[in-house]
Each structure stands twice: as C-alpha cells, then as structure tokens.
Design a protein around this motif. Structure first.
Motif, PDB file in Angstrom:
ATOM      1  N   ALA A   1       6.853   1.485   7.908  1.00 16.86           N
ATOM      2  CA  ALA A   1       7.168   2.237   9.120  1.00 16.86           C
ATOM      3  C   ALA A   1       7.054   3.732   8.885  1.00 16.86           C
ATOM      4  O   ALA A   1       6.970   4.509   9.810  1.00 16.86           O
ATOM      5  CB  ALA A   1       8.576   1.897   9.592  1.00 16.86           C
ATOM      6  N   TYR A   2       7.050   4.164   7.620  1.00 11.36           N
ATOM      7  CA  TYR A   2       7.032   5.583   7.335  1.00 11.36           C
ATOM      8  C   TYR A   2       5.642   6.170   7.541  1.00 11.36           C
ATOM      9  O   TYR A   2       4.673   5.670   7.029  1.00 11.36           O
ATOM     10  CB  TYR A   2       7.471   5.852   5.889  1.00 11.36           C
ATOM     11  CG  TYR A   2       8.919   5.535   5.666  1.00 11.36           C
ATOM     12  CD1 TYR A   2       9.306   4.496   4.822  1.00 11.36           C
ATOM     13  CD2 TYR A   2       9.917   6.260   6.313  1.00 11.36           C
ATOM     14  CE1 TYR A   2      10.636   4.200   4.623  1.00 11.36           C
ATOM     15  CE2 TYR A   2      11.248   5.964   6.118  1.00 11.36           C
ATOM     16  CZ  TYR A   2      11.603   4.937   5.275  1.00 11.36           C
ATOM     17  OH  TYR A   2      12.916   4.633   5.082  1.00 11.36           O
ATOM     18  N   ALA A   3       5.578   7.258   8.277  1.00 12.93           N
ATOM     19  CA  ALA A   3       4.296   7.907   8.527  1.00 12.93           C
ATOM     20  C   ALA A   3       3.735   8.522   7.251  1.00 12.93           C
ATOM     21  O   ALA A   3       2.538   8.685   7.119  1.00 12.93           O
ATOM     22  CB  ALA A   3       4.467   8.994   9.581  1.00 12.93           C
ATOM     23  N   HIS A   4       4.596   8.892   6.311  1.00 16.48           N
ATOM     24  CA  HIS A   4       4.114   9.582   5.123  1.00 16.48           C
ATOM     25  C   HIS A   4       3.951   8.656   3.925  1.00 16.48           C
ATOM     26  O   HIS A   4       3.823   9.105   2.808  1.00 16.48           O
ATOM     27  CB  HIS A   4       5.080  10.712   4.740  1.00 16.48           C
ATOM     28  CG  HIS A   4       5.224  11.721   5.839  1.00 16.48           C
ATOM     29  ND1 HIS A   4       4.190  12.521   6.236  1.00 16.48           N
ATOM     30  CD2 HIS A   4       6.269  12.026   6.645  1.00 16.48           C
ATOM     31  CE1 HIS A   4       4.599  13.290   7.236  1.00 16.48           C
ATOM     32  NE2 HIS A   4       5.853  13.016   7.506  1.00 16.48           N
ATOM     33  N   ALA A   5       3.946   7.353   4.157  1.00 15.95           N
ATOM     34  CA  ALA A   5       3.800   6.418   3.040  1.00 15.95           C
ATOM     35  C   ALA A   5       2.413   6.554   2.419  1.00 15.95           C
ATOM     36  O   ALA A   5       1.434   6.723   3.116  1.00 15.95           O
ATOM     37  CB  ALA A   5       4.012   4.996   3.533  1.00 15.95           C
ATOM     38  N   GLN A   6       2.379   6.521   1.110  1.00 24.54           N
ATOM     39  CA  GLN A   6       1.111   6.522   0.402  1.00 24.54           C
ATOM     40  C   GLN A   6       0.646   5.081   0.256  1.00 24.54           C
ATOM     41  O   GLN A   6       1.445   4.163   0.169  1.00 24.54           O
ATOM     42  CB  GLN A   6       1.308   7.122  -0.998  1.00 24.54           C
ATOM     43  CG  GLN A   6       1.562   8.622  -1.000  1.00 24.54           C
ATOM     44  CD  GLN A   6       0.284   9.405  -0.757  1.00 24.54           C
ATOM     45  OE1 GLN A   6      -0.721   9.142  -1.381  1.00 24.54           O
ATOM     46  NE2 GLN A   6       0.333  10.368   0.145  1.00 24.54           N
ATOM     47  N   VAL A   7      -0.670   4.902   0.208  1.00 18.40           N
ATOM     48  CA  VAL A   7      -1.218   3.562   0.012  1.00 18.40           C
ATOM     49  C   VAL A   7      -1.796   3.476  -1.398  1.00 18.40           C
ATOM     50  O   VAL A   7      -2.632   4.302  -1.782  1.00 18.40           O
ATOM     51  CB  VAL A   7      -2.330   3.249   1.031  1.00 18.40           C
ATOM     52  CG1 VAL A   7      -2.846   1.845   0.825  1.00 18.40           C
ATOM     53  CG2 VAL A   7      -1.826   3.447   2.453  1.00 18.40           C
ATOM     54  N   ASN A   8      -1.299   2.524  -2.185  1.00 14.99           N
ATOM     55  CA  ASN A   8      -1.877   2.273  -3.503  1.00 14.99           C
ATOM     56  C   ASN A   8      -2.945   1.201  -3.378  1.00 14.99           C
ATOM     57  O   ASN A   8      -2.673   0.103  -2.897  1.00 14.99           O
ATOM     58  CB  ASN A   8      -0.802   1.759  -4.480  1.00 14.99           C
ATOM     59  CG  ASN A   8       0.150   2.863  -4.892  1.00 14.99           C
ATOM     60  OD1 ASN A   8      -0.190   4.035  -4.819  1.00 14.99           O
ATOM     61  ND2 ASN A   8       1.336   2.490  -5.318  1.00 14.99           N
ATOM     62  N   VAL A   9      -4.140   1.531  -3.775  1.00 17.13           N
ATOM     63  CA  VAL A   9      -5.228   0.555  -3.760  1.00 17.13           C
ATOM     64  C   VAL A   9      -5.526   0.191  -5.207  1.00 17.13           C
ATOM     65  O   VAL A   9      -5.970   1.033  -5.986  1.00 17.13           O
ATOM     66  CB  VAL A   9      -6.494   1.133  -3.086  1.00 17.13           C
ATOM     67  CG1 VAL A   9      -7.614   0.094  -3.055  1.00 17.13           C
ATOM     68  CG2 VAL A   9      -6.166   1.619  -1.677  1.00 17.13           C
ATOM     69  N   THR A  10      -5.235  -1.029  -5.579  1.00 14.49           N
ATOM     70  CA  THR A  10      -5.475  -1.438  -6.968  1.00 14.49           C
ATOM     71  C   THR A  10      -6.324  -2.688  -6.986  1.00 14.49           C
ATOM     72  O   THR A  10      -6.400  -3.423  -6.004  1.00 14.49           O
ATOM     73  CB  THR A  10      -4.157  -1.728  -7.718  1.00 14.49           C
ATOM     74  OG1 THR A  10      -3.585  -2.910  -7.162  1.00 14.49           O
ATOM     75  CG2 THR A  10      -3.178  -0.588  -7.583  1.00 14.49           C
ATOM     76  N   GLY A  11      -6.971  -2.938  -8.101  1.00 15.92           N
ATOM     77  CA  GLY A  11      -7.789  -4.140  -8.176  1.00 15.92           C
ATOM     78  C   GLY A  11      -8.381  -4.336  -9.558  1.00 15.92           C
ATOM     79  O   GLY A  11      -8.140  -3.554 -10.480  1.00 15.92           O
ATOM     80  N   ILE A  12      -9.146  -5.400  -9.661  1.00 13.44           N
ATOM     81  CA  ILE A  12      -9.829  -5.719 -10.911  1.00 13.44           C
ATOM     82  C   ILE A  12     -11.292  -5.992 -10.583  1.00 13.44           C
ATOM     83  O   ILE A  12     -11.595  -6.744  -9.648  1.00 13.44           O
ATOM     84  CB  ILE A  12      -9.252  -6.997 -11.566  1.00 13.44           C
ATOM     85  CG1 ILE A  12      -7.742  -6.861 -11.756  1.00 13.44           C
ATOM     86  CG2 ILE A  12      -9.923  -7.264 -12.910  1.00 13.44           C
ATOM     87  CD1 ILE A  12      -7.078  -8.161 -12.141  1.00 13.44           C
ATOM     88  N   VAL A  13     -12.197  -5.384 -11.344  1.00 14.98           N
ATOM     89  CA  VAL A  13     -13.625  -5.633 -11.142  1.00 14.98           C
ATOM     90  C   VAL A  13     -14.087  -6.641 -12.183  1.00 14.98           C
ATOM     91  O   VAL A  13     -13.847  -6.461 -13.382  1.00 14.98           O
ATOM     92  CB  VAL A  13     -14.444  -4.323 -11.270  1.00 14.98           C
ATOM     93  CG1 VAL A  13     -15.903  -4.579 -10.915  1.00 14.98           C
ATOM     94  CG2 VAL A  13     -13.863  -3.241 -10.364  1.00 14.98           C
ATOM     95  N   VAL A  14     -14.724  -7.697 -11.688  1.00 13.01           N
ATOM     96  CA  VAL A  14     -15.073  -8.818 -12.558  1.00 13.01           C
ATOM     97  C   VAL A  14     -16.547  -9.181 -12.384  1.00 13.01           C
ATOM     98  O   VAL A  14     -17.065  -9.179 -11.275  1.00 13.01           O
ATOM     99  CB  VAL A  14     -14.191 -10.034 -12.198  1.00 13.01           C
ATOM    100  CG1 VAL A  14     -14.590 -11.258 -12.984  1.00 13.01           C
ATOM    101  CG2 VAL A  14     -12.731  -9.707 -12.408  1.00 13.01           C
TER     102      VAL A  14
END
Lengths: 294, 95
Positions: B15-28
């Motif tokens: 709900a927070y407008a200032h939330a950061q988005v963490n984009v994480t993953g694994i390349v295979v």
C-alpha cells in the motif's frame, strides 16, 4: 482494516536461457569475440614537445573474462621469452636499425606499440594490469570492478552499425564519456573500462588527451594467453606505479643520459649533445589516470 | 531454436507509495540446467530506456531494486544465447 505489508516488494524470477550457439571451451580461456581499438593519446615527449600517439589494441572477451593488449608488443614480448625468439629479435633489430640508418625510417626499428595488458575476470570481479613503470621497470596490480560507477545518459548514436547509449563516470582523476551497445551483452570495453550492460565501443576523457575508438568487431576463438615474461612485472601499488611512470616521462632525456653514463660493463658512452631543455607542460598533458597527484 | 522458458514470479502488493521493488532471480542454461555467470540483466522502463542493470553472479543470481515496476520489462541476454524479455508490470500475477 489495517493492512500490514512488507517494506519491500519481492519479485522473484528464474530465467532460463535457451542455448543458441556453441559454448566456449571449459579448459582454455578462449575468446568469443575480438574487438580492435585505436588508442589515441597526447604525450609530452621530452624536447619534442606534445606529440599525438596512436596505438592499436585488441580486446578478446568471452562471458567470464577478457584480455586487452597490443598485438605488436605481445609479439615482441613472446620473442623475448625464448632463446630462439631472442635470436630472431636480434636479427629483426639489426635489419631495422640498418634500414633506419639508410632511409631515416624510424618505424623500421622493432618497437613496442602500446605497453599495457589488462585482464578482467567476472568470477573474481577484478581487473589485473601489467604495464611499464619506468624506463626498464614493469609493474602489475589488481583492482576490484566496484571502483567504477556509471551514470547512463539519454543520448544515443550509431557506431559500427550498433545502436550505442552514452554513459559517464569519474574514474581515477578523469571524467569519461563512453558509448556502449546492449546488442553486444558483455560488460566490457577498452583498457580498464567495464561494468556497463553492453560493450563499450568509444571512450573519451574530458581533457581530450586520451580516447579509445573501436574500428572492428568479429567473432573469434583466440586463446587469451597470459602475459609473457611475467617475472619482469613487480607487484606494485597502483599509485606508486603511476608516480614512477610520471617521473620517468617527466625526465626521459635525463633518464637515457643517466643510463648511457652508467653502462653495465662500467663504461661510459660518449655523449656529445648538451642536455635537452624540457619544454613546459602548458597543456597539463598527463597520464590516463591522474589521481596519483593527490 | 525452441525459446521456451519457465519462470516463477511472486508478487506481494504494497500500500505504500514509496515502497521499493526488489527484482531478484537466477539465470540458468535451459539445456545444461546450470547457473550462468555474467549474463546481462537490464530493467527497461515504458520508454525503453535502461533504468537499472546488473549481471548474474557465479551462482547465476542477480538482484536489482527500483521504485516501481509499472510498465517495465526485464531483459536478460548473453552471447550465444537467445535474449529473454519479461514484462514486470504489477497487473500481471503468476503463481
């Protein structure tokens, strides 16, 4: 209703890439791509004053590592690494000197082109440099990738048929503007420049004294050989190495004179010319890294 | 070449407008099923411009943080591999 939410949104993905070509060999560091660069730089050459020097360099790279070097210098270094090669080197020198004395063509004398070797490793996240540190001194050091931070700009231009994006960084005393292409997805470039999401094809520092421009790109499976004669390169602190090189360049005539006056066999060469007058460095011509002056 | 790839995205709304988005993953590597080091990972905005970038580490992992994923795409590329481009828009939720 009060909704408790985490501070961060988490987007987690697993990306599987489909293989579209042959992989580089696991055992030998084989390149996948070869880029040739022209390194143009201004140099204050003793009594000659400011000269513009052009060196040809090659970057060999795969997805994990790369080697940036001068093929002409490496050829001469490879000759010096074996007794048979040294015999060939002496012959080439004799032929070259003879031609120079006959025609005045200095380029006939075998000489190094660029002196620097740069090896970058993604698994180790570091760059290793081998370079001159004086008249006959050589040094090497390593530095982490993290020392280079980039700001990507909005400008784009086409180089060698590739769409390039502009990026800038302040690195070791100089401000660099580079053009990189995400169409070649290796985070590499000429010299020590690296860390952008695409190959750097052009790099210029603001004072106009040092620049790199790519003039050819091709697939390659050349082996990335280590430096010949590694024992010549003393482990050094980067700043000390730059200070030593700067001191040598600032008094090259003096260094040669001192060497001629102190030959290994105890003799002194006869020097008839008076010491050359070092011109003032009015353009502040300096090394590619200037932070040694702090 | 078959461009099939599999991915899992977990989205937690905030709900927070200032939330950061963490984009994480694994390349295979799809064929060898092994992590890939040095893959180029880029988040592009709606305008196609690069917002954030990184490269996959020795274990194939990457991690990027941006203020918003609205209209963004995640692009992963590496020499000798087919490029992958994935929408990161909050309106898409896959489980």
């Amino acid at each position: 209703m009060h909704l408790t939410v985490p501070k961060a949104l988490l987007v987690s993905t697993m990306i599987m890439l489909a293989h579209s070509g042959s992989l580089a060999g696991k055992d030998a560091p084989k390149a996948e791509i070869k880029i040739s660069y022209n390194y143009r730089h201004l140099f204050l050459r003793g009594s000659d004053g400011v000269v513009e020097i052009s060196n040809r360099y090659i970057l060999l790279a795969n997805q994990k590592e790369s080697k940036f070097y001068s093929p002409q210098t490496e050829y001469l270094d490879s000759l010096d690494s074996t007794s048979e090669g040294r015999a060939v080197s002496r012959q080439l020198m004799d032929i070259g000197v003879k031609r120079y004395l006959e025609t005045g063509d200095r380029s006939a004398v075998p000489h190094n082109d660029g002196d620097i070797y740069v090896f970058k490793s993604i698994p180790e996240m570091e760059t290793a440099v081998y370079d001159k540190a004086g008249m006959i001194e050589f040094g090497h050091y390593t530095e982490p990738f993290a020392e280079m931070e980039w700001a990507i700009g909005d400008s784009t231009k086409n180089l060698l048929g590739y769409e390039c994006i502009m990026a800038t960084t302040d690195y070791h005393g100089r401000h660099w503007t580079v053009w990189f292409t995400p169409d070649i997805p290796i985070h590499d470039g000429p010299w020590k420049l690296c860390g952008l999401p695409g190959l750097i094809l052009e790099a210029n520092e603001t004072d106009g004294q040092h620049s790199f421009i790519a003039d050819g790109i091709e697939k390659s499976d050349r082996l990335m050989q280590p430096v010949y004669g590694k024992h010549r390169y003393e482990k050094m602190n980067r700043i000390d190495m730059l200070k030593s090189l700067s001191a040598y360049y600032g008094n090259m005539d003096g260094a040669v004179r001192a060497a001629l006056e102190n030959l290994p066999d105890g003799k002194r060469a006869a020097i008839s010319k008076a010491p050359a007058v070092q011109p003032e460095n009015t353009q502040n011509i300096d090394l590619i890294e200037t932070d040694y002056r702090k | 070449m078959n461009r099939f790839f599999a991915y899992t995205i977990c989205l937690l709304t905030a709900a927070y407008a200032h939330a950061q988005v963490n984009v994480t993953g694994i390349v295979v590597d799809k064929e060898a099923n092994e992590p890939l080091t040095g893959a180029s990972v880029i988040i592009k905005g709606k305008d196609g411009k690069i917002k954030k970038f990184s490269s996959s580490k020795t274990d194939g992992r990457f991690s990027l943080t941006i203020p918003s994923v609205a209209g963004c795409r995640l692009e992963v590329s590496m020499m000798s591999f087919a490029k992958q481009s994935i929408p990161l828009d909050l309106s898409l939720i896959h489980i």
